[in-house]
Write a protein that holds these residues in place. Structure first.
Motif, PDB file in Angstrom:
ATOM      1  N   THR A   1      18.488  -1.142   1.137  1.00  0.00           N
ATOM      2  CA  THR A   1      18.856  -1.815   0.022  1.00  0.00           C
ATOM      3  C   THR A   1      18.278  -0.768  -1.037  1.00  0.00           C
ATOM      4  O   THR A   1      17.882   0.517  -0.741  1.00  0.00           O
ATOM      5  CB  THR A   1      17.758  -2.790  -0.377  1.00  0.00           C
ATOM      6  N   ALA A   2      18.793  -1.038  -2.145  1.00  0.00           N
ATOM      7  CA  ALA A   2      18.601  -0.068  -3.304  1.00  0.00           C
ATOM      8  C   ALA A   2      17.225   0.273  -3.727  1.00  0.00           C
ATOM      9  O   ALA A   2      16.909   1.376  -3.900  1.00  0.00           O
ATOM     10  CB  ALA A   2      19.272  -0.540  -4.771  1.00  0.00           C
ATOM     11  N   LEU A   3      16.452  -0.996  -3.664  1.00  0.00           N
ATOM     12  CA  LEU A   3      14.805  -0.666  -3.820  1.00  0.00           C
ATOM     13  C   LEU A   3      14.108   0.197  -2.584  1.00  0.00           C
ATOM     14  O   LEU A   3      13.172   0.995  -2.787  1.00  0.00           O
ATOM     15  CB  LEU A   3      14.022  -2.110  -4.042  1.00  0.00           C
ATOM     16  N   ALA A   4      14.726  -0.268  -1.401  1.00  0.00           N
ATOM     17  CA  ALA A   4      13.978   0.660  -0.153  1.00  0.00           C
ATOM     18  C   ALA A   4      14.369   2.099  -0.424  1.00  0.00           C
ATOM     19  O   ALA A   4      13.602   2.777  -0.213  1.00  0.00           O
ATOM     20  CB  ALA A   4      14.883   0.108   1.117  1.00  0.00           C
ATOM     21  N   THR A   5      15.482   2.434  -0.884  1.00  0.00           N
ATOM     22  CA  THR A   5      16.122   3.838  -1.113  1.00  0.00           C
ATOM     23  C   THR A   5      14.981   4.373  -2.374  1.00  0.00           C
ATOM     24  O   THR A   5      14.294   5.612  -1.878  1.00  0.00           O
ATOM     25  CB  THR A   5      17.375   4.117  -1.435  1.00  0.00           C
ATOM     26  N   ARG A   6      14.982   3.776  -3.448  1.00  0.00           N
ATOM     27  CA  ARG A   6      13.923   4.194  -4.418  1.00  0.00           C
ATOM     28  C   ARG A   6      12.774   4.243  -4.138  1.00  0.00           C
ATOM     29  O   ARG A   6      11.811   5.334  -4.403  1.00  0.00           O
ATOM     30  CB  ARG A   6      14.286   3.222  -5.665  1.00  0.00           C
ATOM     31  N   THR A   7      12.122   3.425  -3.326  1.00  0.00           N
ATOM     32  CA  THR A   7      10.757   3.354  -2.857  1.00  0.00           C
ATOM     33  C   THR A   7      10.481   4.476  -2.005  1.00  0.00           C
ATOM     34  O   THR A   7       9.505   5.127  -2.208  1.00  0.00           O
ATOM     35  CB  THR A   7      10.375   2.088  -2.419  1.00  0.00           C
TER      36      THR A   7
ATOM     37  N   PRO B   1       5.750   4.225 -14.355  1.00  0.00           N
ATOM     38  CA  PRO B   1       6.368   2.919 -14.742  1.00  0.00           C
ATOM     39  C   PRO B   1       7.590   2.502 -13.619  1.00  0.00           C
ATOM     40  O   PRO B   1       8.308   3.261 -12.947  1.00  0.00           O
ATOM     41  CB  PRO B   1       7.264   3.084 -16.259  1.00  0.00           C
ATOM     42  N   ALA B   2       8.019   1.307 -13.630  1.00  0.00           N
ATOM     43  CA  ALA B   2       8.918   0.721 -12.843  1.00  0.00           C
ATOM     44  C   ALA B   2      10.227   1.341 -13.226  1.00  0.00           C
ATOM     45  O   ALA B   2      10.691   1.365 -14.315  1.00  0.00           O
ATOM     46  CB  ALA B   2       9.127  -0.706 -12.823  1.00  0.00           C
ATOM     47  N   GLU B   3      10.835   1.649 -12.113  1.00  0.00           N
ATOM     48  CA  GLU B   3      12.420   2.325 -12.250  1.00  0.00           C
ATOM     49  C   GLU B   3      13.428   1.335 -12.663  1.00  0.00           C
ATOM     50  O   GLU B   3      14.203   1.384 -13.734  1.00  0.00           O
ATOM     51  CB  GLU B   3      12.861   3.435 -11.165  1.00  0.00           C
TER      52      GLU B   3
ATOM     53  N   ASP C   1       0.755  -1.049  -0.038  1.00  0.00           N
ATOM     54  CA  ASP C   1      -0.026   0.149  -0.023  1.00  0.00           C
ATOM     55  C   ASP C   1       0.881   1.267   0.043  1.00  0.00           C
ATOM     56  O   ASP C   1       0.537   2.168   0.806  1.00  0.00           O
ATOM     57  CB  ASP C   1      -1.086  -0.077   1.006  1.00  0.00           C
ATOM     58  N   GLU C   2       1.915   1.100  -1.060  1.00  0.00           N
ATOM     59  CA  GLU C   2       2.678   2.518  -1.179  1.00  0.00           C
ATOM     60  C   GLU C   2       3.319   2.277  -2.612  1.00  0.00           C
ATOM     61  O   GLU C   2       3.049   1.320  -3.213  1.00  0.00           O
ATOM     62  CB  GLU C   2       3.859   2.764  -0.045  1.00  0.00           C
ATOM     63  N   LEU C   3       3.657   3.506  -3.074  1.00  0.00           N
ATOM     64  CA  LEU C   3       4.273   3.297  -4.174  1.00  0.00           C
ATOM     65  C   LEU C   3       5.678   2.612  -4.241  1.00  0.00           C
ATOM     66  O   LEU C   3       6.343   2.605  -3.327  1.00  0.00           O
ATOM     67  CB  LEU C   3       4.517   4.755  -5.072  1.00  0.00           C
ATOM     68  N   VAL C   4       5.789   1.743  -5.238  1.00  0.00           N
ATOM     69  CA  VAL C   4       7.127   0.687  -5.327  1.00  0.00           C
ATOM     70  C   VAL C   4       7.967   1.080  -6.327  1.00  0.00           C
ATOM     71  O   VAL C   4       7.229   1.046  -7.694  1.00  0.00           O
ATOM     72  CB  VAL C   4       6.690  -0.658  -5.073  1.00  0.00           C
ATOM     73  N   GLY C   5       9.183   1.243  -6.137  1.00  0.00           N
ATOM     74  CA  GLY C   5      10.014   1.496  -7.529  1.00  0.00           C
ATOM     75  C   GLY C   5      10.487   0.359  -8.594  1.00  0.00           C
ATOM     76  O   GLY C   5      10.642   0.660  -9.484  1.00  0.00           O
ATOM     77  N   SER C   6      10.174  -0.698  -8.214  1.00  0.00           N
ATOM     78  CA  SER C   6      10.280  -1.949  -9.005  1.00  0.00           C
ATOM     79  C   SER C   6       9.269  -2.413  -9.739  1.00  0.00           C
ATOM     80  O   SER C   6       9.313  -3.540 -10.602  1.00  0.00           O
ATOM     81  CB  SER C   6      10.939  -3.099  -8.268  1.00  0.00           C
ATOM     82  N   VAL C   7       7.945  -1.812  -9.791  1.00  0.00           N
ATOM     83  CA  VAL C   7       6.826  -2.233 -10.407  1.00  0.00           C
ATOM     84  C   VAL C   7       6.239  -1.080 -11.187  1.00  0.00           C
ATOM     85  O   VAL C   7       6.261   0.033 -10.553  1.00  0.00           O
ATOM     86  CB  VAL C   7       5.815  -3.035  -9.673  1.00  0.00           C
ATOM     87  N   ASP C   8       5.043  -1.244 -11.969  1.00  0.00           N
ATOM     88  CA  ASP C   8       4.433  -0.325 -12.181  1.00  0.00           C
ATOM     89  C   ASP C   8       3.477   0.149 -11.234  1.00  0.00           C
ATOM     90  O   ASP C   8       2.772  -0.634 -10.640  1.00  0.00           O
ATOM     91  CB  ASP C   8       3.643  -0.730 -13.519  1.00  0.00           C
ATOM     92  N   ASN C   9       3.196   1.472 -10.998  1.00  0.00           N
ATOM     93  CA  ASN C   9       2.217   1.956 -10.238  1.00  0.00           C
ATOM     94  C   ASN C   9       0.969   2.708 -10.785  1.00  0.00           C
ATOM     95  O   ASN C   9       1.482   3.314 -11.861  1.00  0.00           O
ATOM     96  CB  ASN C   9       2.876   2.790  -8.930  1.00  0.00           C
TER      97      ASN C   9
END
Length: 340
Positions: free
Chosen positions: A285-291, A249-251, A227-235
């Motif tokens: 993690t890289a994804l945690a930072t992007r998210t 789009p996913a980054e 239930d938040e925006l996530v950097g690895s998938v389309d939102n």
């Protein structure tokens, strides 16, 4: 049996505002029969009611609380419906980061419902208190740019419902309360980012959001059910003003398993506070930072502080790398962190 229950069970008509008011009156006076509140919550959590019933319920609760005279212009709130895969406190991290880059943030939340550490649980462990009034909220915003309102923003009927079902736990049959929680808090902000974990709820919540005219609301969802925006998938972002959906789009695409692993909460012997502060210090993690940066950027754009997404994301990344978000947390910690 109260007429609200009859209508919800039969699903043959909408429940209007007056009928909801009658139910709340009887709840307050202790005049409901044993089990009626359990039946109400079970029915609502089993199947989302129709739009008219849902809107009438929310308005019936609004009319029963004191008028909110405060107006927190230029502020934003990030909140979710809960549920979905277990993650660290993404929205709380994004709230701190957005405030660090200049957004005024009023972050609502609660204790853990489906996870192990809700936003209020985390604040306790950090040693950060919640505000007890709108005046205190405005003072905290003026001083720090962020505030965490306490239970005063929620209808007292929610607490009455929770007490009325004891010894049952609201977490057992109160899924509906969590789903509509973002619309229960009376926070006079300008913008609200609402994460929806169960995508089947988007139509109902979208219809409710469309009736709200005093603030911009973006409902966000993704295929991971986070239930938040996530950097690895389309939102997907659904605005409440009738404008076109926003597709982010996913980054850096990743499998669902890998994404959830990178966004996991503290586990084993890890300390929740250390894990959270590590993310805000850029050591996640890289994804945690992007998210976290993506959600903070959404607050910046929704609030009107920054116009474009690329600019907002760069500003969030700079605030994270520069230590501004971590510094803000440290300034807010007025007492030692609590042990797990």
């Amino acid at each position: 049996m109260h007429e609200v229950l009859r209508a919800l069970i039969r699903r043959d008509r909408a429940v209007d505002q007056e009928l909801w008011g009658s139910f709340w009156d009887q709840l307050r006076d202790g005049a409901l029969r044993p089990g009626e509140t359990v039946a109400l919550l079970s029915s609502l959590s089993t199947r989302m009611p129709d739009r008219d019933t849902l809107v009438a319920m929310l308005r019936s609760l609004d009319e029963r609380r004191p008028a909110v005279t405060a107006r927190l212009d230029g502020t934003a709130n990030i909140v979710g419906t809960g549920g979905g895969p277990a993650t660290f406190n993404i929205s709380t991290a994004a709230a701190f980061l957005a405030a660090a880059l200049g957004v005024h943030v009023v972050k609502t939340g609660s204790r853990a419902y489906t996870g192990t550490c809700g936003s209020h649980d985390l604040l306790d462990r950090l040693g950060i208190g919640r505000t007890t009034s709108y005046e205190r909220t405005e003072e905290r915003l003026e001083r720090f740019g962020i505030a965490f309102p306490g239970t005063f923003v929620y209808p007292r009927e929610v607490a009455l419902l929770a007490r009325s079902i004891v010894p049952m736990d609201l977490r057992m049959i109160g899924g509906f309360i969590n789903s509509v929680g973002p619309f229960l808090a009376a926070v006079p902000v300008s913008a609200q980012l609402v994460g929806v974990s169960d995508r089947s709820l988007l139509p109902a919540l979208g219809r409710v959001a469309a009736t709200v005219t005093d603030r911009r609301i973006w409902l966000c969802s993704n295929e991971l059910g986070i239930d938040e925006l996530v950097g690895s998938v389309d939102n997907l972002l659904l605005p409440n003003d009738g404008t076109d959906p926003i597709h982010l789009p996913a980054e850096a695409p990743a499998s669902a398993t890998d994404a959830i692993a990178e966004l996991r909460p503290a586990t084993g012997g890890e300390d929740v506070v250390e894990h959270f502060l590590g993310v805000l210090s850029g050591a996640g993690t890289a994804l945690a930072t992007r998210t976290v940066c993506l959600n903070a950027a959404a607050l910046a754009v929704a609030s009107g502080l920054i116009d474009g997404w690329p600019e907002a994301i760069r500003a969030a990344e700079d605030a994270l790398r520069g230590g501004a978000a971590r510094d803000l947390v440290d300034r807010l910690r007025t007492r030692p962190a609590r042990a797990r």
